[in-house]
Design an enzyme around this catalytic site. Sequence first.
Site, mmCIF file in Angstrom:
data_model
loop_
_atom_site.group_PDB
_atom_site.id
_atom_site.type_symbol
_atom_site.label_atom_id
_atom_site.label_comp_id
_atom_site.label_asym_id
_atom_site.label_seq_id
_atom_site.Cartn_x
_atom_site.Cartn_y
_atom_site.Cartn_z
ATOM 1 N N SER A 43 8.594 -4.126 -8.301
ATOM 2 C CA SER A 43 8.981 -2.748 -8.542
ATOM 3 C C SER A 43 8.611 -2.332 -9.968
ATOM 4 O O SER A 43 7.436 -2.331 -10.315
ATOM 5 C CB SER A 43 10.474 -2.575 -8.251
ATOM 6 N N ASP A 51 10.289 0.286 3.075
ATOM 7 C CA ASP A 51 10.822 0.441 1.726
ATOM 8 C C ASP A 51 11.260 1.897 1.522
ATOM 9 O O ASP A 51 10.462 2.820 1.705
ATOM 10 C CB ASP A 51 9.729 0.055 0.719
ATOM 11 N N HIS A 71 12.756 -3.113 0.222
ATOM 12 C CA HIS A 71 12.523 -3.291 -1.211
ATOM 13 C C HIS A 71 13.293 -4.484 -1.788
ATOM 14 O O HIS A 71 13.272 -4.706 -2.984
ATOM 15 C CB HIS A 71 12.944 -2.008 -1.937
#
Length: 281
Positions: free
Chosen positions: A150, A226, A259
């Site tokens: 991320s 995600d 995620h």
Amino acid sequence: MSLENISCQKSFGGWHKRYRHRSEVLGCDMVFAVYLPPQAEQGGKLPVLYWLSGLTCTDENFMQKAGAMRMAAELGLIIVAPDTSPRGPDVPGDPDGAWDFGLGAGFYLNATQEPWSRHYRMHDYVVQELPALVEAHFPTSDKRGISGHSMGGHGALVCALRNPGRYLSVSAFSPINNPIDCPWGQKAFSRYLGEDRSKWREWDACALIAEAYEKLPLLVDQGDRDDFLATQLKPEALQQAAKLAGHPLTLRLQPGYDHSYFFIASFIDDHLQHHARALGV
């Protein structure tokens, strides 16, 4: 520079250790974690993989949740996980108390705007100060890889693209690919770097890849469930930029994954093996 060991656990024949040290670059005390595989006790130098975590994380998330140590022990790969921002009573956080800026959200750049510029120089910390410290205290070679998730995936891509010759391998999970064109990046960049958007391009993987003369193969995994995929991560932007630049990119859209660290743990072995091949282990 001295290190204070604050914890130590044996894992897969090696050792997971956490250390505190004074960072001159960040102007505060910092904590990082290192996994030393069993081969570290056998003499010789081992390659090292730097892992950069995402928003709100510390060094602990990856080391405890990713399930990376078994494969790292098999490969003989040292893993180093820094924190995600400077910390301490003198380090400013988000003035609104939000989670996506300030403490836990350093974005792995060098801030130029007050009050952030005094402490928020995570790029120099990750690329220069921390590796110098690690290489002085642990049996590491000068063969380095970098990866992350991320915000940390953004950091890994940018660190590699901005520093040719520094790393032999790079990969990312669910990176913020085009921060100048997403809410997380725009908030962080406007505060850390100011309103001149031409300066933002120096910290955006899609902009940097167009100018990169070193073309390390990029491995990027992204889950197709995600929640941040369309609004924050935008892997298609990196894919297009890499295609235009002739930069080798393997982008894998993994069906059903989100995620979380469940996603990272599912594919971390692939990433460690990707780095191991480039690092010669």
